[in-house]
Write an enzyme that holds these catalytic residues in place. Structure first.
Site, PDB file in Angstrom:
ATOM      1  N   ASN A 155     -13.407  10.014  -1.191  1.00  0.00           N
ATOM      2  CA  ASN A 155     -14.040   8.979  -2.005  1.00  0.00           C
ATOM      3  C   ASN A 155     -13.807   7.669  -1.289  1.00  0.00           C
ATOM      4  OD1 ASN A 155     -14.726  10.745  -4.119  1.00  0.00           O
ATOM      5  ND2 ASN A 155     -12.686  10.552  -5.011  1.00  0.00           N
TER       6      ASN A 155
ATOM      7  N   HIS B 211      -4.250   0.408   8.105  1.00  0.00           N
ATOM      8  CA  HIS B 211      -4.757   0.104   6.767  1.00  0.00           C
ATOM      9  C   HIS B 211      -6.151  -0.533   6.796  1.00  0.00           C
ATOM     10  CE1 HIS B 211      -4.158  -0.767   2.459  1.00  0.00           C
ATOM     11  NE2 HIS B 211      -4.712  -1.943   2.684  1.00  0.00           N
TER      12      HIS B 211
ATOM     13  N   GLN C 218      -9.071  13.621   0.462  1.00  0.00           N
ATOM     14  CA  GLN C 218      -8.287  14.549  -0.347  1.00  0.00           C
ATOM     15  C   GLN C 218      -8.711  15.979  -0.054  1.00  0.00           C
ATOM     16  OE1 GLN C 218      -7.489  13.541  -4.492  1.00  0.00           O
ATOM     17  NE2 GLN C 218      -8.680  11.656  -4.291  1.00  0.00           N
TER      18      GLN C 218
ATOM     19  N   CYS D 158       0.842  -1.204   0.000  1.00  0.00           N
ATOM     20  CA  CYS D 158       0.000   0.000   0.000  1.00  0.00           C
ATOM     21  C   CYS D 158       0.871   1.245   0.000  1.00  0.00           C
ATOM     22  CB  CYS D 158      -0.901  -0.005   1.233  1.00  0.00           C
ATOM     23  SG  CYS D 158      -1.701   1.590   1.537  1.00  0.00           S
TER      24      CYS D 158
ATOM     25  N   HIS E 123      -6.908   2.078   1.889  1.00  0.00           N
ATOM     26  CA  HIS E 123      -6.346   2.720   3.082  1.00  0.00           C
ATOM     27  C   HIS E 123      -7.194   3.962   3.399  1.00  0.00           C
ATOM     28  CE1 HIS E 123      -2.740   3.276   5.736  1.00  0.00           C
ATOM     29  NE2 HIS E 123      -3.417   4.395   5.915  1.00  0.00           N
TER      30      HIS E 123
ATOM     31  N   SER F  97      -9.011   4.371  -5.341  1.00  0.00           N
ATOM     32  CA  SER F  97      -8.036   3.427  -5.869  1.00  0.00           C
ATOM     33  C   SER F  97      -7.252   2.722  -4.767  1.00  0.00           C
ATOM     34  CB  SER F  97      -7.083   4.149  -6.826  1.00  0.00           C
ATOM     35  OG  SER F  97      -6.696   5.396  -6.304  1.00  0.00           O
TER      36      SER F  97
ATOM     37  N   CYS G 290       0.473   3.346   3.457  1.00  0.00           N
ATOM     38  CA  CYS G 290       0.871   2.853   4.772  1.00  0.00           C
ATOM     39  C   CYS G 290       2.186   3.505   5.217  1.00  0.00           C
ATOM     40  CB  CYS G 290       1.026   1.329   4.738  1.00  0.00           C
ATOM     41  SG  CYS G 290      -0.541   0.437   5.001  1.00  0.00           S
TER      42      CYS G 290
ATOM     43  N   HIS H 294      -8.396   7.311   3.683  1.00  0.00           N
ATOM     44  CA  HIS H 294      -7.821   8.609   3.311  1.00  0.00           C
ATOM     45  C   HIS H 294      -8.839   9.467   2.584  1.00  0.00           C
ATOM     46  CE1 HIS H 294      -7.562   6.629  -0.606  1.00  0.00           C
ATOM     47  NE2 HIS H 294      -7.310   7.805  -1.151  1.00  0.00           N
TER      48      HIS H 294
HETATM   49  O1  G1P Z   1      -7.415  11.115  -7.061  1.00  0.00           O
HETATM   50  P1  G1P Z   1      -7.894   9.698  -7.181  1.00  0.00           P
HETATM   51  O2  G1P Z   1      -8.401   9.124  -5.905  1.00  0.00           O
HETATM   52  O3  G1P Z   1      -6.904   8.797  -7.876  1.00  0.00           O
HETATM   53  O4  G1P Z   1      -9.129   9.791  -8.211  1.00  0.00           O
HETATM   54  C1  G1P Z   1     -10.466   9.785  -7.845  1.00  0.00           C
HETATM   55  O5  G1P Z   1     -10.871  11.021  -7.286  1.00  0.00           O
HETATM   56  C2  G1P Z   1     -10.780  12.164  -8.143  1.00  0.00           C
HETATM   57  C3  G1P Z   1     -11.355  13.355  -7.406  1.00  0.00           C
HETATM   58  O6  G1P Z   1     -12.704  13.160  -7.035  1.00  0.00           O
HETATM   59  C4  G1P Z   1     -11.504  11.926  -9.479  1.00  0.00           C
HETATM   60  O7  G1P Z   1     -11.211  12.988 -10.366  1.00  0.00           O
HETATM   61  C5  G1P Z   1     -11.083  10.610 -10.137  1.00  0.00           C
HETATM   62  O8  G1P Z   1     -11.889  10.373 -11.277  1.00  0.00           O
HETATM   63  C6  G1P Z   1     -11.247   9.477  -9.120  1.00  0.00           C
HETATM   64  O9  G1P Z   1     -10.834   8.249  -9.686  1.00  0.00           O
END
Ligand code: G1P
Ligand code: G1P
Lengths: 339, 339
Positions: free
Chosen positions: B153, B113, B168, B51, B164, B161, B54, B166
């Site tokens: 997300n 994790h 943004q 990961c 873990h 993706s 981590c 997290h």
């Molecule tokens: O930044 P990550 O997690 O790779 O990407 C994810 O979040 C982003 C922000 O919402 C989006 O634009 C991407 O389509 C999504 O796959």
């Protein structure tokens, strides 16, 4: 070509909705570690006894489909909108609601269960187009109907519950959000310039020649400057018509040709039956002056890198603005190459 | 309770965005024949050597994560926005674009994790909250940053993706679409009434008592009247604060408690680690008078019927308006029951 648009983060303005899309061209290089979609390369039979859309089969509500030979339209068995639904209104401070009436229909494009628009002959696609025209006029003439939304969800990833080639038509008493936006922008431009917003835009696109994918006598197929979805495409009639019922027989054939060309290119792009939602935006049927409208069809496909990797419109996109990595120009040139 | 809202098709008005959602309560009965999502009931280890989030592991760009003990923030290795990106502007007739600067960060909620916010202690969630406060202030004090979008997300179905725990933070020079809408509606209301739009809305919700899921000393957790996603939820501070940096230590603990309660209820709903995108909408950091802002956090989860059946926002939703079947009141009562 403006190379800044290919190299640096920027936002682009959608002249039809008045909203912005964030473009991050440098980001196309990031590796993908997320979810992959399942690809169904199953070969479907021309007739599936368990399909509720195939000719002669019985639907969930007990109705039997006729032995149709080309296009077949029926009222949605689980319609989101109904004409006989109660009329009411909630106007309680900050709680605001309005009842909504409507008619939802399903339109089977072909009796052949194995086909999609991309596999159909132009003359057969044209039968779908003339059905759309007929439905637009008929539904629109209903007193409670002021807007007719024609659309297709194609592919399981787009929530399509049956692979039989079909689309839907939801018609309703008030104008949905997206139409209200396009109504406003087109109306303002028309009032100011006495010309169609999309007509002037097409002129600019023809001169720039960076985003046009295909042209025939009557239609232009392009990636709009403000495209949100990776391989978003718009089909626009060269002449300004307010709605699809106004185009001639030759023009409807040219429209069918444009649909055929772009859906075939889509299928070639990632060597898969390409999923998308498509829809036609056109003048409301509210009896008002809609001379500012220039109808067009859009395709919103989710795939980004391959048959299994899609673009997720999530976190930032839901809370901020839509965002894309590959630019509209790059997408257009890849699709152009496949025609 | 207005039973019409539970029985007949209608649209509801979102006071924050000025847009509508179509509600079709009678449609909840339709059978589901479409795509099912994969459920991952995999038990994750507390540490995963492969990961990139981590502690102690090496990321794709070669950087090594510190041996962090609670929250860890770093600049996104594939940032959609950058501060040193070129400044330019395209103003060519109907082609309009503006360069966009920004800073994108990743925030690891925990070194563990195997955890998600739903599994973390309230004190540990509070460390995430205080990090959000710090980042909002620090990023916002940067001259090029006028808006800070905090979001998460969660789940592969939401494009995440890496499992873990997290989130943004994307911060940028201009205001994204959703913020422009909420800016407009809140500003107009505040100018007219000299009171917070959401504050007055909370009062009405307390009186109606139909959509409130949970309340503590300082926060209310509810399904908004205009909810779009099946189990959409909003956490709103009772007092009007413009941004999260303004809440006290006690209030930030109460906020962490609210997050804990709703994420736990979510996981119980379909007996799965519940996917969603969540985000905080708050005042821009543009140095203007933002006294009309009332910050809040929203959760947009896609699941509808079970761990594997989600609501697709496709065709009609993309071209018309968002649409839902189960009503906000039904969703609130199901979630309330799980607390
Ligand atoms: O930044 P990550 O997690 O790779 O990407 C994810 O979040 C982003 C922000 O919402 C989006 O634009 C991407 O389509 C999504 O796959
Ligand atoms: O009517 P269908 O095909 O069952 O349903 C599909 O299309 C509808 C209209 O876009 C959406 O509301 C549904 O979420 C989707 O699953």
């Amino acid at each position: 070509m403006n190379t800044d648009l290919q190299d640096f983060s920027h936002k682009r303005f959608n002249i039809l909705t008045g909203e912005w899309v964030l473009v991050s061209p440098h980001r196309a290089k990031r590796p993908w570690q997320g979810q992959n979609e399942a690809v169904s390369n199953e070969v479907r039979p021309a007739y599936d006894p368990s399909c509720y859309l195939c000719a002669g089969n019985t639907r969930i509500n007990g109705e039997v489909n006729p032995d149709y030979k080309d296009v077949f339209v029926f009222t949605n068995d689980f319609a989101a909108l109904q004409t006989d639904s109660k009329t009411f209104s909630v106007n309680n401070g900050l709680f605001k609601a309005e009842s909504e009436q409507g008619i939802c229909k399903v339109i089977c494009f072909s009796p052949d269960h194995s086909k999609s628009l991309a596999d159909m002959a132009v003359e057969d696609i044209n039968k779908v187009v003339t059905t759309w025209q007929k439905e637009y006029v008929e539904l629109g003439s209903n007193d409670t109907i002021n807007y007719v939304q024609i659309f297709e969800n194609k592919g399981a990833v787009m929530g399509c519950s049956n692979p039989h080639p079909h689309g839907q038509i939801w018609s309703q008493s008030t104008l949905p959000n997206e139409i209200l936006k396009k109504e406003k922008e087109q109306k303002e431009y028309y009032a100011k310039n006495k010309r169609s917003l999309l007509g002037d835009y097409l002129q600019q696109e023809i001169e720039a020649n960076e985003r046009i994918i295909y042209t025939n006598e009557d239609f232009i197929v392009l990636t709009p400057f403000w495209a949100v979805w990776p391989f978003e495409v718009m089909i626009v009639p060269k002449k300004q018509y307010n709605n699809i019922s106004q185009i001639s027989n030759t023009e409807s054939l040219a429209f069918a040709d444009a649909i055929s060309v772009i859906t075939k290119a889509y299928d070639k792009l990632f060597n898969t039956s390409f999923p998308y939602s498509s829809g036609i935006h056109q003048a409301p049927t509210n009896g008002k002056d809609n001379s500012h409208w220039h109808w067009h069809m859009s395709f919103y496909p989710p795939l980004l890198r391959s048959a299994t990797v899609k673009k997720f419109m999530v976190g930032y996109e839901m809370f901020g603005s839509p965002q894309r990595d590959i630019t509209a120009e790059q997408a257009a040139s890849r699709l152009r190459y496949l025609i």
